[in-house]
Design a protein around this motif. Structure first.
Motif, short mmCIF file in Angstrom:
data_model
loop_
_atom_site.label_atom_id
_atom_site.label_comp_id
_atom_site.label_asym_id
_atom_site.label_seq_id
_atom_site.Cartn_x
_atom_site.Cartn_y
_atom_site.Cartn_z
N VAL A 13 56.69 -15.09 42.21
CA VAL A 13 57.12 -13.76 42.62
C VAL A 13 57.25 -12.90 41.37
O VAL A 13 57.81 -13.34 40.35
CB VAL A 13 58.49 -13.83 43.36
N ALA A 14 56.75 -11.70 41.42
CA ALA A 14 56.82 -10.79 40.27
C ALA A 14 58.28 -10.52 39.91
O ALA A 14 59.16 -10.51 40.76
CB ALA A 14 56.11 -9.48 40.60
N ALA A 15 58.54 -10.32 38.62
CA ALA A 15 59.91 -10.14 38.13
C ALA A 15 60.63 -9.00 38.84
O ALA A 15 61.80 -9.11 39.18
CB ALA A 15 59.89 -9.90 36.63
N GLU A 16 59.95 -7.89 39.06
CA GLU A 16 60.60 -6.74 39.70
C GLU A 16 60.95 -6.99 41.16
O GLU A 16 61.78 -6.28 41.75
CB GLU A 16 59.75 -5.47 39.56
N ASP A 17 60.36 -8.03 41.76
CA ASP A 17 60.64 -8.34 43.16
C ASP A 17 61.67 -9.46 43.33
O ASP A 17 62.07 -9.77 44.45
CB ASP A 17 59.34 -8.76 43.88
N ARG A 18 62.13 -10.06 42.24
CA ARG A 18 63.04 -11.20 42.33
C ARG A 18 64.49 -10.81 42.51
O ARG A 18 65.29 -11.64 42.86
CB ARG A 18 62.93 -12.05 41.07
N GLY A 19 64.89 -9.61 42.18
CA GLY A 19 66.29 -9.23 42.27
C GLY A 19 66.83 -8.86 40.91
O GLY A 19 66.08 -8.61 39.97
N SER A 20 68.14 -8.83 40.80
CA SER A 20 68.75 -8.45 39.54
C SER A 20 69.96 -9.32 39.25
O SER A 20 70.51 -9.97 40.13
CB SER A 20 69.16 -6.98 39.58
N THR A 21 70.35 -9.32 38.01
CA THR A 21 71.54 -10.05 37.58
C THR A 21 72.59 -9.02 37.20
O THR A 21 72.32 -8.12 36.39
CB THR A 21 71.22 -10.93 36.36
N LEU A 22 73.75 -9.15 37.78
CA LEU A 22 74.86 -8.25 37.45
C LEU A 22 75.90 -9.01 36.64
O LEU A 22 76.30 -10.12 37.02
CB LEU A 22 75.51 -7.70 38.72
N ILE A 23 76.32 -8.44 35.54
CA ILE A 23 77.35 -9.04 34.70
C ILE A 23 78.59 -8.17 34.84
O ILE A 23 78.55 -6.97 34.59
CB ILE A 23 76.89 -9.12 33.23
N ALA A 24 79.69 -8.78 35.25
CA ALA A 24 80.93 -8.05 35.49
C ALA A 24 81.47 -7.44 34.19
O ALA A 24 81.29 -8.00 33.10
CB ALA A 24 81.98 -8.99 36.08
N ASP A 25 82.15 -6.30 34.33
CA ASP A 25 82.75 -5.63 33.18
C ASP A 25 83.67 -6.57 32.41
O ASP A 25 83.69 -6.57 31.19
CB ASP A 25 83.55 -4.40 33.63
#
Length: 122
Positions: A13-25
């Motif tokens: 799956v292309a990187a832009e279609d895999r989702g995102s990683t959120l890092i908490a403040d």
């Protein structure tokens, strides 16, 4: 499927279609506080504390710390700024356009001696 047949590999799956990683403040704040501790060689006060606001991939950092006096306060603050920005960019992959420093308390040899004397008298 029998045991001797190879498993099918799922399609990539292309990187832009895999989702995102959120890092908490608060995670970024812990990285920043640790980096500030690393930048300060020897201080006699409380450990640095950081607060962070993250918007997209940009982190705005505020570090509260206590420093020894007399010393080169500007150089210590510059070292903290540089170390915090570098570590947050390295560990969290976030841009850090500014690091605000709050010097909450200065510790001098005189105040440390007087405080120790007061504690013994009580």
């Amino acid at each position: 499927m029998s045991a001797d047949q190879p498993r099918a590999t799922p399609p990539r799956v292309a990187a832009e279609d895999r989702g995102s990683t959120l890092i908490a403040d608060r995670v970024v704040a812990k990285i920043a506080a640790q980096a500030a501790r690393e930048a300060l060689t020897a201080t006699s006060g409380a450990p640095p504390h950081a607060t962070v606001t993250v918007h997209h991939d940009i982190a705005r950092v505020r570090v509260s710390l206590e420093l020894d006096y007399p010393s080169d306060l500007a150089a210590q603050c510059a070292a903290v700024r540089a170390r915090v920005a570098h570590r947050v960019e390295e560990c969290a992959q976030m841009s850090v356009p500014e690091v605000d420093i709050d010097v909450e308390h200065l510790h001098s040899a005189h105040t440390r001696t007087a405080a120790g004397r007061d504690r013994r008298l009580r």
